[in-house]
Write a protein that holds these residues in place. Structure first.
Motif, PDB file in Angstrom:
ATOM      1  N   ILE A   1      63.522  39.247  10.343  1.00 53.84           N
ATOM      2  CA  ILE A   1      63.511  38.672   8.656  1.00 53.84           C
ATOM      3  C   ILE A   1      63.433  37.512   9.170  1.00 53.84           C
ATOM      4  O   ILE A   1      62.628  36.766   7.863  1.00 53.84           O
ATOM      5  CB  ILE A   1      65.086  39.106   7.610  1.00 53.84           C
ATOM      6  N   ALA A   2      63.827  36.482   9.577  1.00 54.06           N
ATOM      7  CA  ALA A   2      64.523  35.112   9.482  1.00 54.06           C
ATOM      8  C   ALA A   2      62.582  34.942   9.703  1.00 54.06           C
ATOM      9  O   ALA A   2      62.254  34.409   9.183  1.00 54.06           O
ATOM     10  CB  ALA A   2      64.686  34.325  10.235  1.00 54.06           C
TER      11      ALA A   2
ATOM     12  N   ALA B   1      67.330  40.469   1.640  1.00 54.88           N
ATOM     13  CA  ALA B   1      68.223  39.350   0.297  1.00 54.88           C
ATOM     14  C   ALA B   1      68.921  38.783   1.344  1.00 54.88           C
ATOM     15  O   ALA B   1      69.321  37.534   0.354  1.00 54.88           O
ATOM     16  CB  ALA B   1      68.643  40.211  -0.345  1.00 54.88           C
ATOM     17  N   ASN B   2      70.103  39.117   1.706  1.00 55.61           N
ATOM     18  CA  ASN B   2      71.031  38.181   2.335  1.00 55.61           C
ATOM     19  C   ASN B   2      70.771  37.473   3.541  1.00 55.61           C
ATOM     20  O   ASN B   2      71.109  36.117   3.791  1.00 55.61           O
ATOM     21  CB  ASN B   2      72.665  39.056   2.729  1.00 55.61           C
TER      22      ASN B   2
ATOM     23  N   ALA C   1      66.847  51.565   1.363  1.00 57.87           N
ATOM     24  CA  ALA C   1      67.332  50.098   0.689  1.00 57.87           C
ATOM     25  C   ALA C   1      68.485  49.351   1.161  1.00 57.87           C
ATOM     26  O   ALA C   1      69.060  47.886   0.481  1.00 57.87           O
ATOM     27  CB  ALA C   1      68.525  50.937  -0.602  1.00 57.87           C
ATOM     28  N   ALA C   2      69.267  49.858   2.474  1.00 61.94           N
ATOM     29  CA  ALA C   2      70.136  48.571   2.960  1.00 61.94           C
ATOM     30  C   ALA C   2      69.265  47.508   3.956  1.00 61.94           C
ATOM     31  O   ALA C   2      70.235  46.412   3.676  1.00 61.94           O
ATOM     32  CB  ALA C   2      70.510  49.612   3.853  1.00 61.94           C
TER      33      ALA C   2
ATOM     34  N   GLU D   1      65.198  34.319  -2.363  1.00 60.61           N
ATOM     35  CA  GLU D   1      64.102  35.428  -2.718  1.00 60.61           C
ATOM     36  C   GLU D   1      64.426  36.404  -3.546  1.00 60.61           C
ATOM     37  O   GLU D   1      65.074  36.900  -3.616  1.00 60.61           O
ATOM     38  CB  GLU D   1      63.296  35.745  -1.856  1.00 60.61           C
ATOM     39  N   TRP D   2      63.737  36.479  -5.311  1.00 57.04           N
ATOM     40  CA  TRP D   2      64.551  37.752  -5.873  1.00 57.04           C
ATOM     41  C   TRP D   2      63.692  38.909  -5.088  1.00 57.04           C
ATOM     42  O   TRP D   2      64.434  40.501  -5.916  1.00 57.04           O
ATOM     43  CB  TRP D   2      64.297  37.545  -6.804  1.00 57.04           C
ATOM     44  N   LEU D   3      62.771  39.480  -4.822  1.00 61.24           N
ATOM     45  CA  LEU D   3      61.777  40.571  -4.416  1.00 61.24           C
ATOM     46  C   LEU D   3      62.578  41.263  -3.074  1.00 61.24           C
ATOM     47  O   LEU D   3      62.515  42.892  -3.648  1.00 61.24           O
ATOM     48  CB  LEU D   3      60.687  40.584  -3.903  1.00 61.24           C
ATOM     49  N   PRO D   4      63.253  41.620  -2.292  1.00 64.72           N
ATOM     50  CA  PRO D   4      64.132  42.234  -1.642  1.00 64.72           C
ATOM     51  C   PRO D   4      65.714  42.447  -2.747  1.00 64.72           C
ATOM     52  O   PRO D   4      65.609  43.828  -2.140  1.00 64.72           O
ATOM     53  CB  PRO D   4      65.628  41.188  -0.634  1.00 64.72           C
ATOM     54  N   ASN D   5      66.199  42.201  -2.878  1.00 64.25           N
ATOM     55  CA  ASN D   5      67.266  42.838  -4.468  1.00 64.25           C
ATOM     56  C   ASN D   5      66.487  43.918  -5.350  1.00 64.25           C
ATOM     57  O   ASN D   5      66.813  45.182  -5.646  1.00 64.25           O
ATOM     58  CB  ASN D   5      67.889  41.793  -5.372  1.00 64.25           C
TER      59      ASN D   5
END
Length: 210
Positions: free
Chosen positions: A17-18, A52-53, A45-46, A58-62
């Motif tokens: 991810i990073a 998101a964490n 979803a997980a 960024e707002w899109l992952p949530n």
């Protein structure tokens, strides 16, 4: 087997991810749109919550974590399971509404969550009113968002004719959504784009009922 592959993807993506936010998001958004498995959608979803964490700006992952829980209800038949999934979606939405109140897409997603709460007739008035209120806010923020009119059309379609609903009343909204879908374009491949296919199916269904 599919669920196992998604689990492995989650574990692998956690390490990637990073350094590769865009590719990880794009790949899993594509999986999300194609999935018809509740287990897979929960795993996705997980995964989006993990992203998101990591990517806190960024707002899109949530958003997609919420959308995954919401979409999973399309494959459920009992009200308790639907409510449970929507409760998970709402928890994420509450955070998004605090940080992204001026984002039209967030209010559309909230409207859809409200609509999906209508699992029996006694809930109709309350949740249809809340859904339409969220769509009003979404339209104030971006009147060219096709998902607004797709969701409005669904609300009208599923409203009894005696209360002003039905397929005849929904056609114009589906047609408006269709026109906006055909003319919409975004520079960001990760931005929400769902709804076009099912809008077309519903429009054809309404036209066939005339």
């Amino acid at each position: 087997m599919k669920t196992l592959l998604v689990v492995l993807a989650v574990l692998f993506a956690s390490h990637c991810i990073a350094g590769n936010y865009y590719e990880t998001m794009k790949s899993n958004i594509e999986k999300l749109e194609k999935s018809t498995s509740i287990d897979e959608l929960n795993q996705l979803a997980a995964l989006f919550l993990r992203i998101a964490n990591t990517e806190k700006e960024e707002w899109l992952p949530n958003y997609y974590a919420c959308y995954a829980y919401t979409r999973s209800t399309h494959f459920m038949s009992d009200g308790d399971s639907i409510d449970s999934a929507l409760d998970q979606a709402q928890t994420i939405l509450d955070k998004l509404l605090n940080t992204q109140e001026k984002e039209s897409e967030v209010h559309v997603l909230q409207a859809m969550v409200y609509s999906l709460r209508i699992t029996n007739p006694t809930r109709g008035y309350k949740y249809s009113s809340l859904s339409n209120k969220s769509l009003d806010r979404a339209e104030q923020l971006n009147g060219n968002n096709p998902r607004i009119y797709y969701c409005r059309a669904n609300n009208v379609y599923h409203t009894p004719k005696v209360f002003g609903g039905g397929s005849d009343k929904a056609i114009g909204l589906y047609e408006k959504a269709k026109a906006l879908f055909e003319n919409s374009s975004v520079d960001n491949d990760l931005f929400p784009s769902w709804g076009n296919y099912h809008n077309g199916l519903m429009l054809d269904k309404c036209l066939a009922q005339k």
